[in-house]
Design a protein around this motif. Sequence first.
Motif, PDB file in Angstrom:
ATOM      1  N   GLY A  29       0.804  -1.202   0.000  1.00 36.24           N
ATOM      2  CA  GLY A  29       0.000   0.000   0.000  1.00 36.24           C
ATOM      3  C   GLY A  29       0.839   1.255   0.000  1.00 36.24           C
ATOM      4  N   ALA A  30       0.168   2.361   0.244  1.00 34.24           N
ATOM      5  CA  ALA A  30       0.841   3.662   0.211  1.00 34.24           C
ATOM      6  C   ALA A  30       1.043   4.195   1.615  1.00 34.24           C
ATOM      7  CB  ALA A  30      -0.003   4.650  -0.593  1.00 34.24           C
ATOM      8  N   SER A  38      11.761   0.224   4.964  1.00 38.91           N
ATOM      9  CA  SER A  38      12.627  -0.504   4.037  1.00 38.91           C
ATOM     10  C   SER A  38      12.291  -2.000   4.046  1.00 38.91           C
ATOM     11  CB  SER A  38      14.095  -0.294   4.416  1.00 38.91           C
ATOM     12  OG  SER A  38      14.356  -0.783   5.730  1.00 38.91           O
ATOM     13  N   ASP A  39      12.589  -2.641   2.943  1.00 35.28           N
ATOM     14  CA  ASP A  39      12.327  -4.071   2.776  1.00 35.28           C
ATOM     15  C   ASP A  39      10.844  -4.393   2.976  1.00 35.28           C
ATOM     16  OD1 ASP A  39      12.962  -6.676   2.183  1.00 35.28           O
ATOM     17  OD2 ASP A  39      13.589  -7.188   4.219  1.00 35.28           O
ATOM     18  N   THR A  40       9.989  -3.517   2.492  1.00 36.21           N
ATOM     19  CA  THR A  40       8.539  -3.750   2.445  1.00 36.21           C
ATOM     20  C   THR A  40       8.063  -3.396   1.038  1.00 36.21           C
ATOM     21  OG1 THR A  40       7.816  -1.502   3.033  1.00 36.21           O
ATOM     22  CG2 THR A  40       8.380  -2.980   4.861  1.00 36.21           C
ATOM     23  N   GLN A  41       6.762  -3.529   0.803  1.00 36.57           N
ATOM     24  CA  GLN A  41       6.184  -3.155  -0.490  1.00 36.57           C
ATOM     25  C   GLN A  41       5.438  -1.825  -0.403  1.00 36.57           C
ATOM     26  OE1 GLN A  41       6.805  -5.040  -3.278  1.00 36.57           O
ATOM     27  NE2 GLN A  41       8.120  -6.159  -1.863  1.00 36.57           N
ATOM     28  N   ILE A  42       5.707  -1.087   0.676  1.00 35.35           N
ATOM     29  CA  ILE A  42       5.023   0.182   0.858  1.00 35.35           C
ATOM     30  C   ILE A  42       5.570   1.200  -0.131  1.00 35.35           C
ATOM     31  CG2 ILE A  42       4.586   2.053   2.503  1.00 35.35           C
ATOM     32  CD1 ILE A  42       4.854  -0.045   4.736  1.00 35.35           C
ATOM     33  N   GLY A  43       4.668   1.850  -0.850  1.00 38.59           N
ATOM     34  CA  GLY A  43       5.081   2.827  -1.862  1.00 38.59           C
ATOM     35  C   GLY A  43       4.928   4.239  -1.361  1.00 38.59           C
TER      36      GLY A  43
END
Length: 358
Positions: free
Chosen positions: A331-332, A348-353
């Motif tokens: 997610g954002a 860091s090392d997540t899919q957070i945008g």
Amino acid sequence: PSSLGSLTLLEELELPSKCLTGTLPSSLGLLTLLKELHLMVNSLSGPLPASLGSLTALTMLALYSNRFTGPLPGAQGKWAMLVALHLQENSFTGLLPVAYASMTGLVYMDVSANALTGALPPELCKLDQLGTLAVASNGLTGPLPSVLASLERLDHLLLGANSLTGPLPTSLGLFSGLKALNLSANALTGALPRALGCLRRLTQLDLSANVFTGPIYTDIGSSSALRELYMGENRLAGRVPSELGTMSNLGVLALESNALTGPVPQSLCGSLRALSHIRLYQNRLTGLLPLIGEGCPALYSFDASANSFSGTLPVALYPASFSVAGNPLGGALPAAANYSALSAIDVSDTQIGEEEPS
């Protein structure tokens, strides 16, 4: 100087922070009326003269923050009047003298930050007036003697940074007046006793950096006076008990580097108004991140990195320091208004945008 021995009517000698060097003269033993000796925060060195055992009127001995070596003084067992013994931050070696058990009027004993070895003498249970026992940062070995629980007036037991082994005795729950218990950085093992929940006056509990296993029992929620709870760097497993959310005085919750699983109870971040630091990193926690709301106005730092949280960042009021690095989150980032107090964020090392355009 050795001439101090001529002041035979002296009752108090106070020379703290005077840049004193050298060794103590044996003539100090001639001051038989001396009640208080304060020589702390100097650079005095060498072993203490045996003649100090002649100071039978002594009630206060403060020699901390010097460079004294050799065995601890007072093995003669003649300090029956002693109330406070401050010998911390020196280089004393050897065992903690069993003879200290004869100082039955002792209220305060601090021999931390020396190089003491051996076991904690169970005979210390005879010190029924003792309020503080501090032997931290030494080389103590062996188990914590269960008989120490008979010290009904003990309110500070500080034994961190030693090499104590074995499980915590179930008699620990008998320390009904205990306010601070620090057993951190030892090699203690086994499950945490349910008796910890009986310590209703406890404000600080530090069991970090040991080898404790098993769950954190829900009984811990009965310790409602707790302000600081440190259980990190062990091998604790199971869930984070929701009962922690009832501890209204809790300011620091540190459960990092264990094997805790399951979700984080929402109660931890919803109503603990004194909570300032939450450390949950390096566990196996799952589910959604808890919602940090107005119920935790004092929260400064939240670290849940290196877990297995999923979903997205909740819309919440974020503390000054916030880390969820190393989780499968997506997610954002939330709207800037929700993290106006942030000074450091780590995703860091997540899919957070990045924040989605409005």
